[in-house]
Structure formats: C-alpha cells, structure tokens
Motif scaffolding. Structure first.
Motif, mmCIF file in Angstrom:
data_model
loop_
_atom_site.group_PDB
_atom_site.id
_atom_site.type_symbol
_atom_site.label_atom_id
_atom_site.label_comp_id
_atom_site.label_asym_id
_atom_site.label_seq_id
_atom_site.Cartn_x
_atom_site.Cartn_y
_atom_site.Cartn_z
ATOM 1 N N GLY A 129 0.794 -1.228 0.000
ATOM 2 C CA GLY A 129 0.000 0.000 0.000
ATOM 3 C C GLY A 129 0.827 1.280 0.000
ATOM 4 O O GLY A 129 0.342 2.337 0.423
ATOM 5 N N LEU A 130 2.068 1.198 -0.481
ATOM 6 C CA LEU A 130 2.894 2.406 -0.520
ATOM 7 C C LEU A 130 2.442 3.331 -1.648
ATOM 8 O O LEU A 130 1.884 2.880 -2.653
ATOM 9 N N SER A 131 2.719 4.599 -1.483
ATOM 10 C CA SER A 131 2.435 5.562 -2.552
ATOM 11 C C SER A 131 3.399 5.309 -3.702
ATOM 12 O O SER A 131 4.464 4.702 -3.534
ATOM 13 N N ARG A 132 3.027 5.788 -4.901
ATOM 14 C CA ARG A 132 3.879 5.646 -6.077
ATOM 15 C C ARG A 132 5.268 6.254 -5.821
ATOM 16 O O ARG A 132 6.284 5.668 -6.167
ATOM 17 N N GLU A 133 5.299 7.396 -5.168
ATOM 18 C CA GLU A 133 6.575 8.089 -4.922
ATOM 19 C C GLU A 133 7.465 7.254 -4.009
ATOM 20 O O GLU A 133 8.662 7.090 -4.252
ATOM 21 N N GLU A 134 6.858 6.737 -2.946
ATOM 22 C CA GLU A 134 7.633 5.955 -1.988
ATOM 23 C C GLU A 134 8.104 4.646 -2.630
ATOM 24 O O GLU A 134 9.258 4.235 -2.461
ATOM 25 N N ALA A 135 7.209 4.003 -3.387
ATOM 26 C CA ALA A 135 7.578 2.756 -4.067
ATOM 27 C C ALA A 135 8.722 3.005 -5.049
ATOM 28 O O ALA A 135 9.656 2.206 -5.160
ATOM 29 N N GLU A 136 8.669 4.115 -5.749
ATOM 30 C CA GLU A 136 9.725 4.419 -6.719
ATOM 31 C C GLU A 136 11.051 4.690 -6.012
ATOM 32 O O GLU A 136 12.108 4.240 -6.453
ATOM 33 N N ARG A 137 10.976 5.382 -4.902
ATOM 34 C CA ARG A 137 12.200 5.675 -4.151
ATOM 35 C C ARG A 137 12.872 4.372 -3.702
ATOM 36 O O ARG A 137 14.077 4.173 -3.872
ATOM 37 N N ILE A 138 12.057 3.449 -3.180
ATOM 38 C CA ILE A 138 12.599 2.168 -2.710
ATOM 39 C C ILE A 138 13.118 1.357 -3.894
ATOM 40 O O ILE A 138 14.216 0.775 -3.840
ATOM 41 N N ALA A 139 12.352 1.336 -4.984
ATOM 42 C CA ALA A 139 12.765 0.567 -6.167
ATOM 43 C C ALA A 139 14.117 1.065 -6.679
ATOM 44 O O ALA A 139 15.014 0.266 -6.991
ATOM 45 N N ARG A 140 14.283 2.376 -6.745
ATOM 46 C CA ARG A 140 15.558 2.913 -7.238
ATOM 47 C C ARG A 140 16.708 2.575 -6.293
ATOM 48 O O ARG A 140 17.830 2.295 -6.714
ATOM 49 N N THR A 141 16.415 2.583 -4.989
ATOM 50 C CA THR A 141 17.442 2.221 -4.010
ATOM 51 C C THR A 141 17.953 0.804 -4.267
ATOM 52 O O THR A 141 19.156 0.548 -4.286
ATOM 53 N N TYR A 142 17.009 -0.128 -4.504
ATOM 54 C CA TYR A 142 17.440 -1.522 -4.667
ATOM 55 C C TYR A 142 18.016 -1.787 -6.056
ATOM 56 O O TYR A 142 18.912 -2.635 -6.188
ATOM 57 N N GLU A 144 19.863 0.254 -7.497
ATOM 58 C CA GLU A 144 21.230 0.728 -7.238
ATOM 59 C C GLU A 144 22.030 -0.363 -6.513
ATOM 60 O O GLU A 144 23.167 -0.657 -6.861
ATOM 61 N N ARG A 145 21.393 -0.949 -5.521
ATOM 62 C CA ARG A 145 22.048 -1.985 -4.711
ATOM 63 C C ARG A 145 22.498 -3.169 -5.570
ATOM 64 O O ARG A 145 23.515 -3.805 -5.280
ATOM 65 N N VAL A 146 21.742 -3.489 -6.632
ATOM 66 C CA VAL A 146 22.143 -4.602 -7.505
ATOM 67 C C VAL A 146 22.890 -4.093 -8.751
ATOM 68 O O VAL A 146 23.076 -4.820 -9.717
ATOM 69 N N HIS A 147 23.307 -2.827 -8.677
ATOM 70 C CA HIS A 147 24.220 -2.233 -9.669
ATOM 71 C C HIS A 147 23.622 -2.060 -11.064
ATOM 72 O O HIS A 147 24.351 -2.160 -12.049
ATOM 73 N N ILE A 148 22.308 -1.826 -11.148
ATOM 74 C CA ILE A 148 21.751 -1.530 -12.468
ATOM 75 C C ILE A 148 20.757 -0.358 -12.436
ATOM 76 O O ILE A 148 19.701 -0.413 -13.070
ATOM 77 N N PRO A 149 21.099 0.718 -11.734
ATOM 78 C CA PRO A 149 20.148 1.834 -11.684
ATOM 79 C C PRO A 149 19.870 2.397 -13.078
ATOM 80 O O PRO A 149 18.770 2.880 -13.347
ATOM 81 N N GLU A 150 20.853 2.280 -13.970
ATOM 82 C CA GLU A 150 20.697 2.875 -15.314
ATOM 83 C C GLU A 150 19.763 2.054 -16.196
ATOM 84 O O GLU A 150 19.385 2.502 -17.276
ATOM 85 N N GLN A 151 19.360 0.863 -15.732
ATOM 86 C CA GLN A 151 18.459 0.028 -16.531
ATOM 87 C C GLN A 151 16.997 0.182 -16.116
ATOM 88 O O GLN A 151 16.131 -0.552 -16.605
ATOM 89 N N ALA A 152 16.731 1.114 -15.222
ATOM 90 C CA ALA A 152 15.401 1.207 -14.603
ATOM 91 C C ALA A 152 14.264 1.297 -15.613
ATOM 92 O O ALA A 152 13.193 0.724 -15.417
ATOM 93 N N GLY A 153 14.500 1.983 -16.737
ATOM 94 C CA GLY A 153 13.418 2.222 -17.685
ATOM 95 C C GLY A 153 13.284 1.154 -18.760
ATOM 96 O O GLY A 153 12.419 1.270 -19.640
ATOM 97 N N LYS A 154 14.109 0.118 -18.682
ATOM 98 C CA LYS A 154 14.062 -0.902 -19.732
ATOM 99 C C LYS A 154 13.068 -2.014 -19.398
ATOM 100 O O LYS A 154 12.817 -2.314 -18.225
#
Ligand code: ADP
Ligand code: MG
Length: 262
Positions: A129-142, A144-154
C-alpha cells in the motif's frame, strides 16, 4: 544484544556465533505429490541471519523443500514454523508470511509488460500500500544496490539474463523480506553472467540476510554459507559448515555427489 541460553549457544569458533534466534523450524515434515513421497521426515532449523546452501541431485526435493516454506507447496505431515507462525493449508493469512519471504527462481519471472522499475514498484504499491513516490524511491534504491540503476526504464526483453535476475532480486528486496529463498538462481544464465548475480547474492549474505540458497555453485557455498545441506531422495542426508562439508563429508552419498560436481 541478549546472549542465547548456554545450552544452545554455539562456541566462539562456530560460524553460527553471531546468529540470532530460530526463524525457521521444520519438524518431521513429510510431503507427497499424489502417492509419491517427496519429503521424508525433514528436520531443519534456521537461525536469523543464517546462510544455508542446499545441494543435491536433481529430483532430490530441494525445490519442494524451500517452496514449502512459503506454502507454494503444502506439506501433509509435520510442522513448519516461520518467524513464529505455524504454516498449514488452512491459514487465513498466508499472504502475511509470504510477504516476509522473498523468492528468486531459475527463470526470472519478471512481468514482461513492465519496466525494471515498474516490476520493482508493483508489489510495494499493491501489497504494502505504498504511494507511487515511496515505491519508486525504494525501487531505485534496490536497483542501485544490484548495480543496475541505469536500466530502470528498460523492459525485461531489453535486458541480459544477468540483469533480469538482478532486477528479480531487487524486486524481492523491495518488499523488505526477512528471509530470501533462491532456487538455482544462476542455473539458467550464460556462464559469463553467473558471477554478476552471485556477487549480488554474496553482498546480500554479507548484509546479514537470512538466506536459503539452492545452488550447485560450491564456490558460493564455501564463501558465504554457514551450513551446507545435502539432500538425496527427499531426505536431508548431511548438514555441516562448509569447511567440514567439503573436507570431510560423513555420508557416502554426499561423497559421491561431491565427486561428481567438484
Ligand atoms: P529438485 O529441486 O531437487 O530437483 P524437486 O523438489 O523439484 O527436486 O522434485 C522432487 C521430486 O518431486 C522429483 O521426483 C519431481 O519429479 C517430483 N515433483 C516435483 N514437483 C512435482 C509436482 N508438482 N507433481 C508431482 N511430482 C513432482
Ligand atoms: Mg529444483
């Protein structure tokens, strides 16, 4: 941190000396597929923070065992307790337990119509039930953690197998699981991509995550496992710290298996 009671406290040289309380307990678990008896009296205790590698021949019941932990499969006899909750077929809140257990499969199982980022955002929004903003923030964090932040939009089809599997790991982590299950997570990868996924798994292990990892990557087992479990024909045949497991396996079936794969 409170010390465990003396009777259960491991010695100072035990790999388990920094581990917490019991988070998974399987007692005399038996499971059948129809008339086929697939798990025989499985006893397993996993402590918080413990990293367990499960190996064994194909068909020995490894997948079935870990799938029973989030009730993707039902057991018919015995007891399974995960983080204080006793699992059974009729429990009303299995989703609550599942939420705490992340699972990564051999096939990456990403949603093909969603980007890497959206794959990671979906469950936190729908289930937590997280907001879109919060979910996106967490998604980008992880990501990054798995070393593919630049692939987010693929989309998955635009990613290599190793990248897809790292998205799958990030997606699980976005749910903030207490336990991570890996079922041959690197088996479907081209050889040159195995290490980029194992590296992520190693760093997750080093972060203190409780992990049960079905794999034949014995280098991974040696490096991060607190315990290696060998299964054969639906039984846990051997369970030992990697140093002992590889140098001095006690069971003949373990010796034969290691002889074939090492
Ligand atoms: P592993 O992961 O060690 O290869 P599995 O847990 O997948 O082993 O399978 C253990 C045994 O159970 C195998 O003999 C397999 O054929 C059988 N099995 C697995 N899933 C099913 C199922 N859904 N129905 C019937 N038999 C199954
Ligand atoms: Mg399997």
């Amino acid at each position: 941190m409170a010390m465990p009671q003396a009777a259960t406290a491991p010695g100072p040289d035990s790999p388990g000396s920094e581990l917490g309380d019991v988070i998974i307990e399987m007692k005399k678990v038996n499971k059948w597929y129809g008339t086929f008896h697939v798990l025989h009296d499985v006893d397993l205790q996993v402590r918080r923070g413990e990293r367990i590698v499960i190996c064994g021949p194909s068909g020995s019941g490894k997948s079935t065992l870990i799938r029973c932990l989030n009730q993707l499969e039902e057991h018919q006899q015995g007891e399974i307790v995960v983080d204080g909750v006793t699992l059974n077929a009729h429990m009303p809140r299995i989703d609550v337990v599942r939420r705490e257990i992340g699972m990564v499969f051999q096939s990456f199982n990403l949603f093909p119509h969603l980007t890497a980022l959206e794959n990671c955002m979906l469950a936190p929004m729908k289930v937590r039930g997280l907001s879109r903003e919060e979910a996106e923030r967490i998604a980008r964090t992880y990501l990054e953690r798995v070393h593919i932040p630049e692939q987010a939009g693929k989309f998955p089809v635009q990613l290599s197998g190793g990248q897809q599997q790292r998205v799958a790991i990030a997606r699980s982590l976005c749910m903030n699981p207490k336990i991570m299950l890996f079922d041959e997570a690197t088996s479907a990868l081209d050889p040159e991509m195995v290490n980029e996924v194992l590296d992520v798994m190693v760093s997750l292990a080093e972060s203190g995550m409780t992990m049960l990892v079905v794999t034949h990557e014995m280098g991974f087992a040696r490096r991060v496992a607190d315990r290696v479990i060998f299964m054969d024909a639906g039984e846990i045949v051997e369970s030992a710290p990697p140093s002992q497991f590889f140098a001095n396996p006690q069971n003949e079936r373990t010796r034969q298996f290691l002889g074939q794969i090492l």
